[in-house]
Design a protein around this motif. Structure first.
Motif, PDB file in Angstrom:
ATOM      1  N   SER A  11       0.833  -1.208   0.000  1.00  0.00           N
ATOM      2  CA  SER A  11       0.000   0.000   0.000  1.00  0.00           C
ATOM      3  C   SER A  11       0.863   1.252   0.000  1.00  0.00           C
ATOM      4  CB  SER A  11      -0.933   0.003   1.211  1.00  0.00           C
ATOM      5  OG  SER A  11      -0.281   0.521   2.356  1.00  0.00           O
ATOM      6  N   MET A  12       2.103   1.119   0.467  1.00  0.00           N
ATOM      7  CA  MET A  12       3.029   2.253   0.437  1.00  0.00           C
ATOM      8  C   MET A  12       3.703   2.375  -0.931  1.00  0.00           C
ATOM      9  SD  MET A  12       4.869   1.585   4.075  1.00  0.00           S
ATOM     10  CE  MET A  12       4.056   1.901   5.649  1.00  0.00           C
TER      11      MET A  12
ATOM     12  N   ALA B 114      -6.943   1.210  -1.028  1.00  0.00           N
ATOM     13  CA  ALA B 114      -5.491   1.090  -0.861  1.00  0.00           C
ATOM     14  C   ALA B 114      -4.869   0.266  -1.987  1.00  0.00           C
ATOM     15  CB  ALA B 114      -5.174   0.468   0.496  1.00  0.00           C
ATOM     16  N   GLY B 115      -5.718  -0.269  -2.873  1.00  0.00           N
ATOM     17  CA  GLY B 115      -5.209  -1.030  -4.013  1.00  0.00           C
ATOM     18  C   GLY B 115      -4.857  -2.465  -3.677  1.00  0.00           C
TER      19      GLY B 115
ATOM     20  N   PRO C 119      -1.782  -0.163  -5.823  1.00  0.00           N
ATOM     21  CA  PRO C 119      -1.413   0.371  -4.510  1.00  0.00           C
ATOM     22  C   PRO C 119      -0.439   1.533  -4.649  1.00  0.00           C
ATOM     23  CG  PRO C 119      -0.617  -1.905  -4.786  1.00  0.00           C
ATOM     24  CD  PRO C 119      -1.133  -1.451  -6.104  1.00  0.00           C
ATOM     25  N   GLY C 120      -0.232   2.255  -3.552  1.00  0.00           N
ATOM     26  CA  GLY C 120       0.765   3.316  -3.555  1.00  0.00           C
ATOM     27  C   GLY C 120       0.184   4.708  -3.697  1.00  0.00           C
TER      28      GLY C 120
ATOM     29  N   PHE D 212      -2.185   4.327   4.144  1.00  0.00           N
ATOM     30  CA  PHE D 212      -3.197   3.407   4.680  1.00  0.00           C
ATOM     31  C   PHE D 212      -2.786   2.906   6.053  1.00  0.00           C
ATOM     32  CE2 PHE D 212      -4.682  -1.232   4.433  1.00  0.00           C
ATOM     33  CZ  PHE D 212      -5.912  -0.951   5.014  1.00  0.00           C
TER      34      PHE D 212
ATOM     35  N   LEU E 237       6.278  -4.005  12.108  1.00  0.00           N
ATOM     36  CA  LEU E 237       7.190  -5.086  11.732  1.00  0.00           C
ATOM     37  C   LEU E 237       8.047  -5.436  12.944  1.00  0.00           C
ATOM     38  CD1 LEU E 237       8.275  -3.843   8.185  1.00  0.00           C
ATOM     39  CD2 LEU E 237       6.200  -5.019   8.912  1.00  0.00           C
TER      40      LEU E 237
ATOM     41  N   ARG F  15      11.800  -4.496  13.197  1.00  0.00           N
ATOM     42  CA  ARG F  15      12.258  -3.111  13.141  1.00  0.00           C
ATOM     43  C   ARG F  15      11.967  -2.437  14.472  1.00  0.00           C
ATOM     44  NH1 ARG F  15      12.228   0.434   8.219  1.00  0.00           N
ATOM     45  NH2 ARG F  15      13.556  -0.807   6.872  1.00  0.00           N
TER      46      ARG F  15
ATOM     47  N   LEU G 140       9.211   3.644   7.884  1.00  0.00           N
ATOM     48  CA  LEU G 140       9.071   2.658   6.805  1.00  0.00           C
ATOM     49  C   LEU G 140       8.516   3.250   5.505  1.00  0.00           C
ATOM     50  CD1 LEU G 140       9.299  -0.357   6.061  1.00  0.00           C
ATOM     51  CD2 LEU G 140       6.949  -0.635   6.852  1.00  0.00           C
ATOM     52  N   GLY G 141       7.435   4.026   5.634  1.00  0.00           N
ATOM     53  CA  GLY G 141       6.793   4.573   4.437  1.00  0.00           C
ATOM     54  C   GLY G 141       7.736   5.476   3.655  1.00  0.00           C
TER      55      GLY G 141
ATOM     56  N   GLU H 284      11.004   5.317   3.688  1.00  0.00           N
ATOM     57  CA  GLU H 284      12.061   4.496   3.090  1.00  0.00           C
ATOM     58  C   GLU H 284      11.558   3.781   1.848  1.00  0.00           C
ATOM     59  OE1 GLU H 284      14.424   2.115   5.825  1.00  0.00           O
ATOM     60  OE2 GLU H 284      14.179   3.643   7.369  1.00  0.00           O
ATOM     61  N   VAL H 285      10.328   3.274   1.900  1.00  0.00           N
ATOM     62  CA  VAL H 285       9.767   2.619   0.720  1.00  0.00           C
ATOM     63  C   VAL H 285       9.676   3.621  -0.440  1.00  0.00           C
ATOM     64  CG1 VAL H 285       7.677   1.579  -0.254  1.00  0.00           C
ATOM     65  CG2 VAL H 285       8.515   0.820   1.971  1.00  0.00           C
ATOM     66  N   HIS H 286       9.391   4.884  -0.106  1.00  0.00           N
ATOM     67  CA  HIS H 286       9.302   5.916  -1.138  1.00  0.00           C
ATOM     68  C   HIS H 286      10.661   6.453  -1.568  1.00  0.00           C
ATOM     69  CE1 HIS H 286       4.997   6.855  -1.910  1.00  0.00           C
ATOM     70  NE2 HIS H 286       4.867   6.084  -0.851  1.00  0.00           N
TER      71      HIS H 286
ATOM     72  N   ARG I 198      17.649   6.528   4.248  1.00  0.00           N
ATOM     73  CA  ARG I 198      17.344   6.028   5.568  1.00  0.00           C
ATOM     74  C   ARG I 198      17.592   7.066   6.670  1.00  0.00           C
ATOM     75  NH1 ARG I 198      19.399   0.611   8.389  1.00  0.00           N
ATOM     76  NH2 ARG I 198      19.060  -0.207   6.315  1.00  0.00           N
TER      77      ARG I 198
ATOM     78  N   ARG J 163       3.505   6.202  11.650  1.00  0.00           N
ATOM     79  CA  ARG J 163       4.021   5.616  10.412  1.00  0.00           C
ATOM     80  C   ARG J 163       3.140   6.017   9.232  1.00  0.00           C
ATOM     81  NH1 ARG J 163       3.210  -0.527  10.551  1.00  0.00           N
ATOM     82  NH2 ARG J 163       1.102   0.179  10.201  1.00  0.00           N
TER      83      ARG J 163
ATOM     84  N   VAL K  18       3.820   8.558   5.593  1.00  0.00           N
ATOM     85  CA  VAL K  18       3.745   8.103   4.194  1.00  0.00           C
ATOM     86  C   VAL K  18       3.426   9.324   3.333  1.00  0.00           C
ATOM     87  CG1 VAL K  18       2.519   6.645   2.553  1.00  0.00           C
ATOM     88  CG2 VAL K  18       2.975   5.794   4.850  1.00  0.00           C
TER      89      VAL K  18
END
Ligand code: ATP
Ligand code: MG
Lengths: 267, 268
Positions: A165-166, B56-57, B77-78, B82, B90, B93, B101-102, B104-106, B110, B149, B153
Motif C-alpha cells: 500500500s506504500m 489502498a489497491g 497500490p501506492g 493506509f 514489523l 524493526r 518505513l513509508g 524508506e519505501v518511497h 534512511r 508511520r 507516508v
C-alpha cells in the motif's frame, strides 16, 4: 548479547540453565566408572571414563591436527550447504514450478545413505578435504532449504499488503518483509545443519583420509583401542556443540527481535 | 474543477471461499473532496475495512470503480497512506525504523527518513521509545506508532481504519486535538473508520453511515461547527442533534439479532 559471565546474577543464570544437565552427566559418568570397576569389564568392550581420559592424554599431541582438519571441513561444508540451501529456498519459494519439480527430488536426495555416497565422492574428488566438505554440504543444505523456503512462503500477507500500500515493488517486499520474516526459520535450519556437520565430516573421513578425527577413529579401531574411539566421540560431541553455539550466537546477532521477550521472561 | 480526492461508484465485493459466498459491500457510492475529512461508521462486519482495502489497491473488488485523485486505485497500490485495523508493526524493526518505513519505501534515504520520524516521536507521546522493539510496547503505544508511520507516508490521502481503537479516553482526546492541529497546518484528505460516533462528529466534516452487511451507505450527516473543534462541543445542542441522527441511521438498517452475523458466525 549480555552473557555477564563475571557477575553473580550471570553465574546464577548459567547454573540454572545448565546445572541440571551437568549434574546428570556427572552422575552418568560416575555410574559408568563404577559399573566397569565392579564388573571388571574388559577395556576393548567398554573402557571406563578414567581409561578414556588416559587415552586422551596419550594422544593429545596428535589431536589438534585432527581437530583442525575436521572442524575446517565441517565449517566449510556448513557454509556451502547454507548457501546452497538459501539458493534453493529462494527458487522453491519464488517459482511454483520449481517447487513442484524440485521438492520431491530434494526429499529423495536425503534418502541416499551417506555411507554409500561417501566412497563415490572420494573416487570423484580424491582423498583431500573436498569430498568431506561435499558430504557436510549435502547433509546441511536440506534443513536450511526446507526451513528457509517455509519462512519465505509464510510471510504475513497483511504485512506484505501494508508495504505494498506504500507502493513497494517486489524487491522491496522481499527486503522489508519476506527476508526478515524468514531469518528465524533460516537459523533454525542452520542450527540443525550445524549439529550434524561435524558428524558428517567424520563420516567422510572414515572412508578415507590423511587427517581428521575420522582417521583417528579408524586407526584406534584397527588397534582395538576402544578408549581412543571414545575420545573421538567426546571430541565430536564437543565440536558439534561448539558449532551449534556459534550458530546460536550468530542468530542472536542477526535476529535480535526474536530474543526480546525471552530475555525479559527469564530475568 | 479537479477530480475529488476519493471517488467510489457502485462498489460491490463478494468474498468467495470454498464455495461459500459473503457479500461484504453492495453498491457503495462515496465522494470525498480534496482536504475533506469523512468519517465512516457502521456495524461490525458491514464492509468498512473492505472498502478501505479496495482504495489502498490491495483488494480487487468484484464490481464498481474506486478512484484516488482521479486515478483508478483498483489493483494499484501506492496512492494513499493506509493505516490498517491491525497495527502491523514489523517485529524486526525498532520503533523508529517502523515509523520511517513509508518514507524508506518511497526512496527517502534512511538517515533522513529516520530524522523526520524522530522529530514526531514527542508529539505522539513516544519519546524515549525510539529504540524499543514493537514487542516491548503497549497496545496504545503500538497504535500511536502505527498512526505516526501512516502520517509519514508521503500521500495527500489518509485512510485510517479505527486508528484510536486501542487508546484510553484521555489519550484519545489528546490524539484528536493533535490530529486537528496537524491537519490545520498541513491539510490532507482523510477517510476515517470508527465505531465511536462522538469521535466521528468531533473530527470529521461529514459522517457517512453504512448499513449492516452487505454494506450500503444509508445516510450522510454534516457535522456542526467548523474544524478544528474543542472537545467541549459534545454537549452543544447542535452536536447532540447530529449525534442522534447518526445513531438513528445506524439503528435503521439494524435487524433484530442481526441475521447476517449468524450466517458467518462459525469460525469467523
Ligand atoms: N478475506 C476475507 N475472506 C472472506 N470474507 C471476508 C474477508 N475479509 C472480510 N470478509 C467478510 O466481509 C465482511 C466485511 O468485512 P470487513 O472487515 O470489511 O468489516 P468491517 O466493517 O471492517 O468490520 P469491523 O468493524 O468489525 O472491523 C465480513 O462479514 C467479513 O467476514
Ligand atoms: Mg474493519
Amino acid at each position: 548479547m549480555k552473557l555477564a559471565l563475571g557477575s553473580a546474577a550471570g553465574a546464577r543464570r548459567l547454573a540454572a540453565a545448565y546445572g541440571p544437565s551437568a549434574v546428570l552427566l556427572a552422575l552418568l559418568v560416575a555410574g559408568w566408572e563404577a559399573w566397569v570397576r565392579v564388573f571388571d569389564t574388559r577395556p576393548y568392550i567398554l573402557p571406563a571414563p578414567s581409561r578414556i581420559w588416559q587415552g586422551f592424554w596419550e594422544t593429545k599431541h596428535l589431536l589438534p591436527e585432527h581437530i583442525r582438519t575436521t572442524l575446517a571441513e565441517a565449517v566449510l561444508g556448513l557454509g556451502f550447504g547454507a548457501a546452497a540451501g538459501v539458493t534453493i529456498a529462494v527458487l522453491v519459494a519464488g517459482i511454483p514450478l520449481v517447487r513442484r519439480v524440485l521438492m520431491p527430488l530434494l526429499v529423495v536426495s536425503q534418502t541416499i545413505p551417506m555411507v554409500v555416497l561417501a566412497p563415490l565422492l572420494i573416487v570423484w574428488f580424491g582423498f583431500g578435504m573436498t569430498p568431506k566438505v561435499v558430504v557436510v554440504a549435502l547433509w546441511g543444505f536440506f534443513p536450511v532449504a526446507v526451513a528457509t523456503a517455509d519462512g519465505l512462503m509464510h510471510a504475513d500477507r497483511e504485512m506484505v499488503g501494508l508495504v505494498r500500500s506504500m507502493g513497494a515493488n517486489r524487491l522491496q517486499v522481499l527486503r522489508y518483509i519476506a527476508v526478515p520474516a524468514a531469518l528465524p526459520a533460516f537459523f533454525s535450519g542452520l542450527k540443525i545443519a550445524a549439529a550434524y556437520a561435524v558428524g558428517g565430516a567424520v563420516v567422510g573421513e572414515w572412508i578415507g583420509a590423511s587427517s581428521g578425527l575420522g582417521l583417528y577413529i579408524t586407526r584406534a579401531q584397527t588397534s582395538f583401542r576402544v578408549d581412543r574411539v571414545f575420545v573421538a566421540v567426546v571430541l565430536i560431541a564437543l565440536l558439534s556443540m561448539l558449532l551449534f553455539a556459534a550458530v546460536h550466537v550468530l542468530a542472536r546477532l542477526a535476529t535480535p527481535w526474536m530474543y526480546v521477550r525471552t530475555e525479559e521472561e527469564t530475568r | 474543477m479537479s477530480a475529488p480526492a476519493i471517488r467510489v461508484e457502485g462498489l460491490e465485493h463478494t468474498f468467495r471461499q470454498k464455495g461459500r459466498e459473503v457479500r461484504a459491500v453492495d453498491g457503495v457510492d462515496l465522494e470525498v473532496g480534496e482536504g475533506e475529512f469523512v468519517a465512516l461508521v457502521g456495524p461490525s462486519g458491514c464492509g468498512k475495512s473492505t472498502l478501505l482495502r479496495v482504495l489502498a489497491g490491495l483488494l480487487v473488488p468484484t464490481g464498481g470503480t474506486a478512484e484516488v485523485g482521479g486515478v483508478s486505485a483498483v489493483g494499484r497500490p501506492g496512492l494513499v497512506a493506509f493505516m490498517p485495523q491491525k497495527d502491523l508493526l514489523l517485529p524486526w524493526r525498532r520503533a523508529l525504523a517502523n515509523a520511517a518505513l513509508g518514507l524508506e519505501v518511497h526512496g527517502v534515504p534512511r538517515k533522513e527518513a529516520r530524522a523526520r520520524a524522530r522529530a514526531l516521536f514527542g508529539v505522539f507521546g513516544l519519546e524515549g521509545f525510539e529504540q524499543a522493539w514493537p514487542a516491548q510496547m503497549s497496545g496504545g503505544m503500538r497504535q500511536r506508532l502505527a498512526l505516526l508511520r501512516t502520517f509519514l507516508v508521503p500521500s495527500r490521502v489518509l485512510l485510517l481504519d479505527e486508528p484510536f481503537g486501542a487508546l484510553d479516553a484521555i489519550t484519545r482526546r489528546g490524539m484528536h486535538a493533535w490530529l486537528q492541529e496537524v491537519l490545520a497546518i498541513e491539510p490532507r484528505t482523510v477517510l476515517l473508520v470508527t465505531h465511536d460516533v462522538e469521535e466521528a462528529l468531533v473530527l470529521a466534516d461529514r459522517v457517512v453511515v453504512m448499513s449492516p452487511r452487505p454494506g450500503r451507505i444509508v445516510d450522510a450527516i454534516a457535522a456542526p461547527f467548523a474544524r478544528p473543534r474543542e472537545p467541549g462541543i459534545v454537549t452543544e445542542a447542535a452536536f447532540v442533534a447530529a449525534k442522534a441522527r447518526v445513531l438513528a441511521a445506524l439503528g435503521e438498517g439494524d435487524d433484530p439479532v442481526s441475521a447476517g452475523e449468524e450466517r458467518t458466525a462459525p469460525g469467523a
